[in-house]
Design a protein around this motif. Structure first.
Motif, mmCIF file in Angstrom:
data_model
loop_
_atom_site.group_PDB
_atom_site.id
_atom_site.type_symbol
_atom_site.label_atom_id
_atom_site.label_comp_id
_atom_site.label_asym_id
_atom_site.label_seq_id
_atom_site.Cartn_x
_atom_site.Cartn_y
_atom_site.Cartn_z
ATOM 1 N N SER A 1 -11.437 1.939 1.228
ATOM 2 C CA SER A 1 -12.397 1.514 0.218
ATOM 3 C C SER A 1 -12.004 2.101 -1.118
ATOM 4 C CB SER A 1 -13.787 2.011 0.599
ATOM 5 O OG SER A 1 -14.686 1.733 -0.441
ATOM 6 N N HIS A 2 -12.500 1.510 -2.225
ATOM 7 C CA HIS A 2 -12.342 2.298 -3.433
ATOM 8 C C HIS A 2 -13.672 2.776 -3.977
ATOM 9 C CE1 HIS A 2 -11.311 -1.840 -5.228
ATOM 10 N NE2 HIS A 2 -12.586 -1.700 -5.212
ATOM 11 N N SER A 3 -14.701 2.694 -3.142
ATOM 12 C CA SER A 3 -15.981 3.234 -3.569
ATOM 13 C C SER A 3 -16.284 4.518 -2.811
ATOM 14 C CB SER A 3 -17.074 2.204 -3.322
ATOM 15 O OG SER A 3 -18.271 2.846 -3.003
ATOM 16 N N GLY B 1 -8.753 5.224 -2.868
ATOM 17 C CA GLY B 1 -7.751 5.256 -3.924
ATOM 18 C C GLY B 1 -8.000 4.075 -4.843
ATOM 19 N N HIS B 2 -7.532 4.186 -6.074
ATOM 20 C CA HIS B 2 -7.818 3.085 -7.003
ATOM 21 C C HIS B 2 -6.946 1.876 -6.659
ATOM 22 C CE1 HIS B 2 -4.101 3.540 -9.247
ATOM 23 N NE2 HIS B 2 -4.221 4.820 -8.979
ATOM 24 N N THR B 3 -7.193 0.782 -7.333
ATOM 25 C CA THR B 3 -6.453 -0.457 -7.096
ATOM 26 C C THR B 3 -4.956 -0.245 -7.280
ATOM 27 O OG1 THR B 3 -8.287 -1.811 -7.777
ATOM 28 C CG2 THR B 3 -6.147 -2.789 -7.966
ATOM 29 N N GLY B 4 -4.185 -0.678 -6.295
ATOM 30 C CA GLY B 4 -2.735 -0.578 -6.409
ATOM 31 C C GLY B 4 -2.173 0.777 -6.025
ATOM 32 N N SER B 5 -3.013 1.658 -5.448
ATOM 33 C CA SER B 5 -2.500 2.985 -5.114
ATOM 34 C C SER B 5 -1.700 2.982 -3.816
ATOM 35 C CB SER B 5 -3.651 3.981 -5.025
ATOM 36 O OG SER B 5 -4.614 3.535 -4.105
ATOM 37 N N GLY B 6 -1.753 1.879 -3.067
ATOM 38 C CA GLY B 6 -0.926 1.772 -1.865
ATOM 39 C C GLY B 6 -1.706 1.840 -0.559
ATOM 40 N N LYS B 7 -3.020 1.708 -0.621
ATOM 41 C CA LYS B 7 -3.827 1.813 0.595
ATOM 42 C C LYS B 7 -3.472 0.731 1.604
ATOM 43 C CE LYS B 7 -7.674 1.213 -1.696
ATOM 44 N NZ LYS B 7 -7.263 1.017 -3.083
ATOM 45 N N SER B 8 -3.451 -0.506 1.146
ATOM 46 C CA SER B 8 -3.165 -1.605 2.077
ATOM 47 C C SER B 8 -1.745 -1.487 2.608
ATOM 48 C CB SER B 8 -3.345 -2.958 1.389
ATOM 49 O OG SER B 8 -4.644 -3.076 0.897
ATOM 50 N N ASP C 1 -9.851 -2.762 6.084
ATOM 51 C CA ASP C 1 -9.403 -2.681 4.696
ATOM 52 C C ASP C 1 -10.470 -3.313 3.805
ATOM 53 O OD1 ASP C 1 -7.970 -2.418 2.388
ATOM 54 O OD2 ASP C 1 -6.133 -3.315 3.165
ATOM 55 N N GLU C 2 -11.168 -2.499 3.059
ATOM 56 C CA GLU C 2 -12.220 -2.950 2.146
ATOM 57 C C GLU C 2 -13.174 -3.945 2.807
ATOM 58 O OE1 GLU C 2 -12.227 -2.430 -1.408
ATOM 59 O OE2 GLU C 2 -10.247 -1.581 -1.747
ATOM 60 N N PRO C 3 -13.815 -3.537 3.906
ATOM 61 C CA PRO C 3 -14.641 -4.514 4.610
ATOM 62 C C PRO C 3 -15.885 -4.922 3.826
ATOM 63 C CG PRO C 3 -14.944 -2.347 5.550
ATOM 64 C CD PRO C 3 -13.833 -2.228 4.540
ATOM 65 N N MET D 1 -1.071 -8.442 -7.871
ATOM 66 C CA MET D 1 -0.163 -9.602 -7.880
ATOM 67 C C MET D 1 1.203 -9.191 -7.339
ATOM 68 S SD MET D 1 -0.205 -12.774 -8.558
ATOM 69 C CE MET D 1 1.111 -13.741 -9.212
ATOM 70 N N ASN D 2 1.736 -10.033 -6.525
ATOM 71 C CA ASN D 2 3.048 -9.772 -5.991
ATOM 72 C C ASN D 2 4.075 -10.423 -6.899
ATOM 73 O OD1 ASN D 2 5.371 -9.704 -4.631
ATOM 74 N ND2 ASN D 2 4.563 -10.569 -2.751
ATOM 75 N N THR D 3 4.911 -9.615 -7.522
ATOM 76 C CA THR D 3 5.801 -10.163 -8.531
ATOM 77 C C THR D 3 7.177 -10.492 -7.981
ATOM 78 O OG1 THR D 3 6.118 -7.886 -9.137
ATOM 79 C CG2 THR D 3 4.761 -9.207 -10.596
ATOM 80 N N SER D 4 7.401 -10.203 -6.697
ATOM 81 C CA SER D 4 8.752 -10.399 -6.194
ATOM 82 C C SER D 4 9.051 -11.870 -5.937
ATOM 83 C CB SER D 4 8.979 -9.583 -4.936
ATOM 84 O OG SER D 4 8.243 -10.147 -3.897
ATOM 85 N N ILE D 5 8.005 -12.684 -5.907
ATOM 86 C CA ILE D 5 8.251 -14.102 -5.704
ATOM 87 C C ILE D 5 8.344 -14.772 -7.067
ATOM 88 C CG2 ILE D 5 7.430 -16.194 -4.611
ATOM 89 C CD1 ILE D 5 5.521 -14.303 -3.042
HETATM 90 N N1 LIG Z 1 4.233 -7.913 -0.826
HETATM 91 C C1 LIG Z 1 4.395 -7.156 -1.925
HETATM 92 N N2 LIG Z 1 5.515 -7.262 -2.674
HETATM 93 C C2 LIG Z 1 5.695 -6.500 -3.774
HETATM 94 N N3 LIG Z 1 4.821 -5.593 -4.218
HETATM 95 C C3 LIG Z 1 3.682 -5.434 -3.524
HETATM 96 C C4 LIG Z 1 3.406 -6.213 -2.341
HETATM 97 N N4 LIG Z 1 2.201 -5.839 -1.862
HETATM 98 C C5 LIG Z 1 1.755 -4.886 -2.701
HETATM 99 N N5 LIG Z 1 2.624 -4.639 -3.691
HETATM 100 C C6 LIG Z 1 2.491 -3.645 -4.777
HETATM 101 O O1 LIG Z 1 2.375 -2.358 -4.196
HETATM 102 C C7 LIG Z 1 1.361 -1.592 -4.816
HETATM 103 C C8 LIG Z 1 0.364 -1.122 -3.796
HETATM 104 O O2 LIG Z 1 -0.324 -2.227 -3.284
HETATM 105 P P1 LIG Z 1 -1.480 -2.123 -2.207
HETATM 106 O O3 LIG Z 1 -1.910 -3.509 -1.879
HETATM 107 O O4 LIG Z 1 -1.016 -1.275 -1.089
HETATM 108 O O5 LIG Z 1 -2.595 -1.382 -3.051
HETATM 109 P P2 LIG Z 1 -4.100 -1.076 -2.639
HETATM 110 O O6 LIG Z 1 -4.272 0.386 -2.779
HETATM 111 O O7 LIG Z 1 -4.413 -1.681 -1.329
HETATM 112 O O8 LIG Z 1 -4.888 -1.807 -3.801
HETATM 113 P P3 LIG Z 1 -6.285 -2.620 -3.722
HETATM 114 O O9 LIG Z 1 -7.373 -1.619 -3.855
HETATM 115 O O10 LIG Z 1 -6.206 -3.506 -4.945
HETATM 116 O O11 LIG Z 1 -6.296 -3.382 -2.459
HETATM 117 C C9 LIG Z 1 0.761 -2.494 -5.881
HETATM 118 O O12 LIG Z 1 1.271 -2.094 -7.133
HETATM 119 C C10 LIG Z 1 1.216 -3.881 -5.540
HETATM 120 O O13 LIG Z 1 1.464 -4.630 -6.705
#
Ligand SMILES: Nc1ncnc2c1ncn2[C@@H]1O[C@H](COP(=O)(O)OP(=O)(O)OP(=O)(O)O)[C@@H](O)[C@H]1O
Ligand SMILES: [Mg+2]
Lengths: 267, 292
Positions: free
Chosen positions: B206-208, B45-52, B173-175, A1-5
């Motif tokens: 991916s996270h798998s 990397g796990h969810t939220g690790s910054g991959k995207s 990204d996670e295709p 979730m994006n919390t900045s909005i």
């Molecule tokens: N536009 C944004 N504004 C603020 N925070 C963001 C934004 N996009 C991502 N984040 C935060 O940055 C961190 C990394 O996000 P990112 O989407 O890169 O993770 P991810 O590794 O791709 O996770 P997932 O496996 O869930 O896709 C997360 O904690 C997310 O909440």
């Protein structure tokens, strides 16, 4: 979730103003607005200002945040001042070509700008200290007499809270879709009006599709949790006025009444 | 450009979301890596690790807070034009790409990217055909509305939309997120095929672990906004404990073989692909038979 909005501008803090019953807060804000219009002279303006200042101090919202909410007003204020200053009435003190300035114009300009500032600062204090959900609840409560006239107040309030709930979601979605199309070489920043309008299609179509999909899913989820309309629903967090809230209400009403009377009598 | 210039290089990349607000979040911290031509890399990397967040820097969708992104040795943010070029050289298929479909027909939608690159007429048609072929989308589907496709078909159509731009680096990204095993298999196969045929670099997010281990020859691991591992699969899988601490499981095959190893069957390196596992097992059985 994006919390900045964040939608609206709710700043979650713990303060007497935050805790004040949302219905009372909304009602008092409306009264405050009316009172601002009654204010006519230095004394009444000072009284209204003191009330606002006290509320801001109690709310623990930083003054800079209140000032920030006034920023979009700059243009409106400039216009108000210019129009009133040059629309001279009474004794002219300065004149050039068709432009005249009179004392009265300056006074009116000042009065109008102070009025606008007080209005906006007061209402932004309301949105700073009340979460959107609480605000809809309060609006629903204040509108509930309209139920007598068969106005579906509950449904209206539900619509409002759903809209509020989905604004951040859709904002985030728009950003994602824009990025996806940019990754395919879409260009939203250059070109003339028509080209830019056309460039919106790749964003709007997916956005609508997803909005309808979400609406569908939400409707399904609500129905499967036995939502049948607003009537008879109870609340998770019922609004409850505490004695201190009632005290604040009565005290404020008296204060506002005093302001209005002083304004009308023209002290 | 010399032989040794990597296709893409990232130096000390840091990205902070919402700087100066109460929602400040460090999503990337001091990440550096290089991607060479023809590599097939898994980013995990796990969810939220910054991959995207990391991948969105590669084509200039996000601007780093600090650090630089070099494409063929040149900073992609040096000019607006350079950034646009990066978009066409680095193809990014975002998470859930099917939500980007918008045209009346699948064909037109796939053509959106290449026509933004300035392609027209016959050349454009060929690109579309090539891309549809790469994702195994039958030509009968090209003239229907993208909204009539099944979930897996939509996903493949969206991937085709990026492949049609013929990027030198394709990022997915996670295709396989949200697809059934069949659909997943299909996507993995077509990625591997595409890479073998076109020789383009691919980064696969991916996270798998299972998915990544099956196709990739190099693995990057992200944890809490940092790039913590970078190496061959067997180099990465040795760190089983650390991976588990990061909330990442080893591939199931590797788990089974490490269990076997703990019961006294020795293997010289971690086992992580089906083919290799099957060969190892067959060899074991043969030995057993002979010893009977
Ligand atoms: N536009 C944004 N504004 C603020 N925070 C963001 C934004 N996009 C991502 N984040 C935060 O940055 C961190 C990394 O996000 P990112 O989407 O890169 O993770 P991810 O590794 O791709 O996770 P997932 O496996 O869930 O896709 C997360 O904690 C997310 O909440
Ligand atoms: Mg992601």
């Amino acid at each position: 979730m994006n919390t900045s909005i964040t939608i609206g501008q709710y700043i979650p803090l713990s303060s007497p103003i935050h805790r004040l019953d949302a219905r009372i807060k909304l009602g008092l804000t409306l009264l405050y607005i009316v009172t601002v219009f009654f204010a006519q002279n230095v004394l009444t303006y000072a009284m209204v200002f003191c009330y606002l200042a006290l509320a801001v101090i109690l709310s623990r919202i930083r003054v800079s945040m209140i000032l920030k909410s006034l920023k979009p007003l700059t243009l409106v204020l400039i216009f108000t001042i210019l129009i009133n200053v040059f629309y001279a009435r009474g004794e002219v003190i300065w004149q050039w070509w068709i432009f005249k300035i009179a004392w009265e114009g300056i006074f009116i300009a000042l009065k109008m700008s102070i009025r606008i500032i007080l209005l906006v600062a007061g209402s932004s204090l309301l949105t700073y200290t009340t979460s959107p959900i609480m605000l809809t609840d309060a609006i629903e409560a204040l509108l509930s007499p309209l139920k007598l006239f068969r106005v579906p107040v509950g449904e209206l309030a539900m619509m409002m809270s759903i809209a509020l709930r989905f604004i951040p979601t859709l904002t985030e979605e728009t950003a994602k879709i824009m990025n996806a199309q940019k990754a395919r070489g879409a260009d939203f920043e250059t070109g003339g009006l028509i080209k830019r309008a056309k460039a919106l299609i790749p964003i709007l179509v997916p956005l609508f599709v997803s909005a309808f999909r979400r609406a569908d899913e939400l409707a399904m989820a609500m129905e499967s949790r036995a939502y049948t309309g607003g009537d008879g629903r109870t609340r998770l967090k019922p609004l409850k006025a505490r004695p201190s809230d009632v005290l604040a209400l009565i005290g404020s009403i008296l204060y506002f009444a005093a302001c209005a009377v002083l304004g009308i009598l023209g002290f | 450009m010399t032989e040794s210039t990597p296709l893409l290089e990232v130096r000390n990349l840091t990205h902070i979301y919402g700087e100066g607000t109460p929602f400040r979040h460090v999503a990337l911290e001091d990440c550096s890596l290089k991607i060479g031509r023809g590599e097939l890399i898994g980013l995990i990397g796990h969810t939220g690790s910054g991959k995207s967040t990391l991948t969105q820097h590669f084509n200039g969708l996000l601007k780093p807070t600090s650090g630089e992104v070099l494409l063929k040795g040149e900073n992609i943010f040096r000019s607006k034009k350079a950034t646009l070029e990066a978009r066409s050289c680095v193809g990014l298929v975002m998470q859930y790409p099917e939500y980007q479909l918008f045209e009346e027909t699948v064909r037109k939608d796939i053509a959106f990217g290449p026509s933004n690159q300035g392609l027209k007429g016959k050349e454009l048609d060929e690109r579309v055909a090539m891309a549809a072929d790469a994702v195994r989308l039958p030509s009968s589907l090209l003239d229907v509305s993208p909204f009539e496709l099944s979930g897996g078909e939509k996903r493949r159509a969206a991937i085709a939309g990026v492949i049609a731009m013929e990027p030198e680096l394709l990022i997915l990204d996670e295709p396989t997120a949200g697809l059934d095993p069949g659909g997943r298999r299909e996507i993995l196969d077509l990625i591997a095929d595409y890479r073998n045929r076109e020789g383009k670099s691919i980064l696969f997010v991916s996270h798998s672990m299972d998915t990544v281990a099956e196709v990739c020859s190099r693995i990057l691991v992200m944890n809490k906004s940092k790039l913590v591992m970078d190496g061959l699969p067997e180099e990465v899988f040795i760190h089983a404990e650390e991976l588990r601490d990061m909330g990442l499981a080893l591939p199931e095959i590797t788990e089974i073989f490490s269990y076997l190893a703990s019961r006294g069957v020795a293997f010289e390196k971690p086992v992580y692909t089906r083919d290799y596992a099957v060969r190892k097992l067959l060899a074991l059985f043969r030995k057993e038979e002979r010893s009977l």
